[in-house]
Write a protein that holds these residues in place. Structure first.
Motif, PDB file in Angstrom:
ATOM      1  N   HIS A  55       0.843  -1.197   0.000  1.00 56.95           N
ATOM      2  CA  HIS A  55       0.000   0.000   0.000  1.00 56.95           C
ATOM      3  C   HIS A  55       0.875   1.243   0.000  1.00 56.95           C
ATOM      4  N   MET A  56       0.754   2.037  -1.066  1.00 60.54           N
ATOM      5  CA  MET A  56       1.529   3.256  -1.218  1.00 60.54           C
ATOM      6  C   MET A  56       0.620   4.477  -1.087  1.00 60.54           C
ATOM      7  N   GLY A  57       1.197   5.602  -0.693  1.00 63.26           N
ATOM      8  CA  GLY A  57       0.521   6.888  -0.791  1.00 63.26           C
ATOM      9  C   GLY A  57      -0.244   7.352   0.424  1.00 63.26           C
ATOM     10  N   ASP A  58      -0.251   6.592   1.520  1.00 65.95           N
ATOM     11  CA  ASP A  58      -1.030   6.987   2.703  1.00 65.95           C
ATOM     12  C   ASP A  58      -0.170   7.845   3.634  1.00 65.95           C
ATOM     13  N   GLU A  59       0.383   8.928   3.099  1.00 65.70           N
ATOM     14  CA  GLU A  59       1.358   9.711   3.857  1.00 65.70           C
ATOM     15  C   GLU A  59       0.729  10.543   4.968  1.00 65.70           C
ATOM     16  N   THR A  60      -0.559  10.862   4.867  1.00 70.06           N
ATOM     17  CA  THR A  60      -1.227  11.604   5.945  1.00 70.06           C
ATOM     18  C   THR A  60      -2.120  10.696   6.783  1.00 70.06           C
ATOM     19  N   ARG A  83       7.436  22.721   0.359  1.00 68.02           N
ATOM     20  CA  ARG A  83       6.317  22.274   1.193  1.00 68.02           C
ATOM     21  C   ARG A  83       6.709  22.267   2.665  1.00 68.02           C
ATOM     22  N   GLY A  84       5.663  22.241   3.526  1.00 67.79           N
ATOM     23  CA  GLY A  84       5.901  22.125   4.960  1.00 67.79           C
ATOM     24  C   GLY A  84       6.692  23.307   5.489  1.00 67.79           C
ATOM     25  N   ASN A  85       7.644  23.019   6.378  1.00 67.36           N
ATOM     26  CA  ASN A  85       8.433  24.088   6.991  1.00 67.36           C
ATOM     27  C   ASN A  85       9.785  24.252   6.310  1.00 67.36           C
ATOM     28  N   ARG A  86       9.863  23.897   5.052  1.00 62.87           N
ATOM     29  CA  ARG A  86      11.153  23.920   4.366  1.00 62.87           C
ATOM     30  C   ARG A  86      11.668  25.329   4.139  1.00 62.87           C
ATOM     31  N   GLN A  87      10.767  26.328   4.065  1.00 56.29           N
ATOM     32  CA  GLN A  87      11.222  27.694   3.878  1.00 56.29           C
ATOM     33  C   GLN A  87      12.074  28.137   5.065  1.00 56.29           C
ATOM     34  N   GLY A 144       8.031  16.893   4.809  1.00 54.11           N
ATOM     35  CA  GLY A 144       7.051  17.421   3.873  1.00 54.11           C
ATOM     36  C   GLY A 144       5.678  17.173   4.454  1.00 54.11           C
ATOM     37  N   ASN A 145       4.846  16.446   3.721  1.00 46.36           N
ATOM     38  CA  ASN A 145       3.558  16.040   4.282  1.00 46.36           C
ATOM     39  C   ASN A 145       3.718  14.969   5.348  1.00 46.36           C
ATOM     40  N   ASN A 146       4.890  14.350   5.380  1.00 42.59           N
ATOM     41  CA  ASN A 146       5.213  13.278   6.317  1.00 42.59           C
ATOM     42  C   ASN A 146       6.690  13.419   6.663  1.00 42.59           C
TER      43      ASN A 146
END
Length: 332
Positions: free
Chosen positions: A108-113, A180-184, A231-233
Motif C-alpha cells: 500500500h503506497m501513498g497513505d502519507e497523511t 512544502r511544509g516548513n522547508r522555507q 514534507g507532508n510526512n
C-alpha cells in the motif's frame, strides 16, 4: 493478437502458465508482482516513482522468479499487488478471497497523511506491506509490515565501494525539492548562515522541468550532506536517495514517537538530527571540524544503510516465503 504457437490463452486473456504456474526450475514458485497503476515515473506520464526500488531492491532477496505486471487489473494466485491510494474496488481483496484465489499480499503506497481508508487491511490479503510508518496502524495485526519509501526509478543502486569520500565532494550540502511544509525555514537558515549548499527549490513536486534523475543523483553523490526536511510526512524519498549516494542526510527529529520511522527496533542509527533548522549551522560546523570524524560518520551511515537494505530484503523474503509455504508446502 499474436501470442506465439506454443502459448494458449486462458479465458482471462493471460497465458495458462500464469494462471496455473508450475514450480520454477530451482523448485521455487514464481511471485506475480502486479502494479495497479501506470508504474512509469511521474514525469514520464506515470503515477509513481518507486518501481525500481520495489522490483530491484525490495524483491531482490526473494530467491524466486518474479513476473512483473504493469497496469494489470487482474487477480492472481501467488501475487503481490502494489496499490497507490486505494484498491481498484472497495472489496477487491475480499473478492479475491471469495473467488478462491490464494497466497496474495498487498503493498500500500501513498497513505502519507494516514487519511486513506484501510478497512480492506482485514478483508482478504495474507500480508500487507505499507509505506509511511505509523505505530498504531502497524499494530492492526501481525500481517501489516512497514516498508521504507526507497529511491525514485532511474536513481539506481550504487556499490558502496564507488562512493566518493566525504572530504573530496564538491558541495558541502544540498537541498533539491519543493518548499512544502516548513522547508522555507530551513532555506532561510541556509541563506543567512552562508552555508555552501546547492539549492534547487523553485519547482513543485514531480515537476517535469525539475532536475533529471541522473543529474539529481550526481549532485547527491557530490554532496557531503543532504538536507532532508519534513514534507507532508517526516519520511521522504530524498532521505534514502542521500543514503544510497553516500551523502550524509540531516533530518528533523520526529516529535510524535508513533511516527518515528527511523527508530522502530533497528537499534541506534548514525543519521544527524536537528530539532529545529536553526541548529543546522552549528551541527555542520561540529561535524566537519574533524576530517577523521567526518569520514567515520560517513562510513557509519553507508554501513547502516547497507544493513538496513539487507534487513528489508530479509523481512520481505520471510513474509512472502511463509505465505507460499502455508499454501503450497515447504520449499514452495
Amino acid at each position: 493478437m499474436t501470442t506465439g504457437t506454443n502459448t494458449r490463452l486462458s479465458a482471462t486473456g493471460f497465458p495458462d502458465f500464469l494462471q496455473n504456474p508450475e514450480p520454477a526450475q530451482n523448485g521455487r514458485r514464481a511471485l506475480h508482482l502486479i502494479f495497479q497503476m501506470n508504474a512509469l515515473p511521474i514525469e514520464a506520464g506515470g503515477r509513481i516513482y518507486e518501481l525500481d526500488w520495489i522490483y530491484s531492491v525490495v524483491c531482490a532477496g526473494l530467491n524466486r522468479p518474479v513476473h512483473l505486471h504493469l497496469e494489470s487489473n487482474v487477480k492472481m494466485n501467488d501475487s503481490l499487488t502494489v496499490l497507490l491510494f486505494d484498491p481498484p474496488t472497495p472489496d477487491w481483496f475480499l473478492d479475491m478471497r471469495n473467488e478462491g484465489i490464494v497466497n496474495f499480499g498487498a503493498l500500500h503506497m501513498g497513505d502519507e497523511t494516514f487519511s486513506l481508508n484501510r478497512d480492506w487491511y482485514s478483508a482478504g490479503p495474507d500480508y500487507i506491506f505499507r509505506n509511511y510508518y505509523n505505530g498504531e496502524i502497524s499494530q492492526q495485526g501481525p500481517a501489516v509490515h512497514y516498508l521504507p519509501l526507497g529511491m525514485k526509478s532511474g536513481f539506481g543502486t550504487i556499490p558502496a565501494s564507488m562512493l566518493p569520500r566525504a572530504d573530496t565532494r564538491k558541495y558541502l550540502c544540498n537541498f533539491i525539492g519543493s518548499k512544502r511544509g516548513n522547508r522555507q525555514e530551513m532555506l532561510t537558515v541556509v541563506e543567512q548562515s552562508g552555508l555552501a549548499c546547492f539549492i534547487s527549490a523553485d519547482k513543485q513536486w514531480a515537476d517535469p522541468q525539475a532536475l533529471h534523475v541522473i543529474t539529481y543523483r550526481n549532485l547527491l553523490v557530490e554532496s557531503v550532506f543532504t538536507l532532508a526536511p519534513h514534507g507532508n510526512n517526516p519520511e521522504s524519498l530524498r532521505l534514502y536517495e542521500a543514503l544510497e549516494a553516500g551523502s550524509i542526510p540531516i533530518v528533523q527529529s520526529v516529535a510524535d514517537r508513533n511516527m518515528d520511522f527511523l527508530g522502530i527496533g533497528l537499534g541506534p542509527n548514525p543519521i544527524p538530527t536537528v530539532a529545529h533548522w536553526s541548529e543546522l549551522p552549528e551541527l555542520i560546523h561540529n561535524l566537519t571540524a574533524s576530517p577523521e570524524k567526518l569520514l567515520t560518520l560517513q562510513r557509519d551511515v553507508i554501513s547502516w544503510w547497507q544493513h538496513r537494505k539487507r534487513g528489508i530484503q530479509a523481512m520481505v523474503r520471510s513474509i512472502v516465503d511463509s505465505s507460499f509455504e502455508r499454501v503450497h508446502g515447504d520449499g514452495a
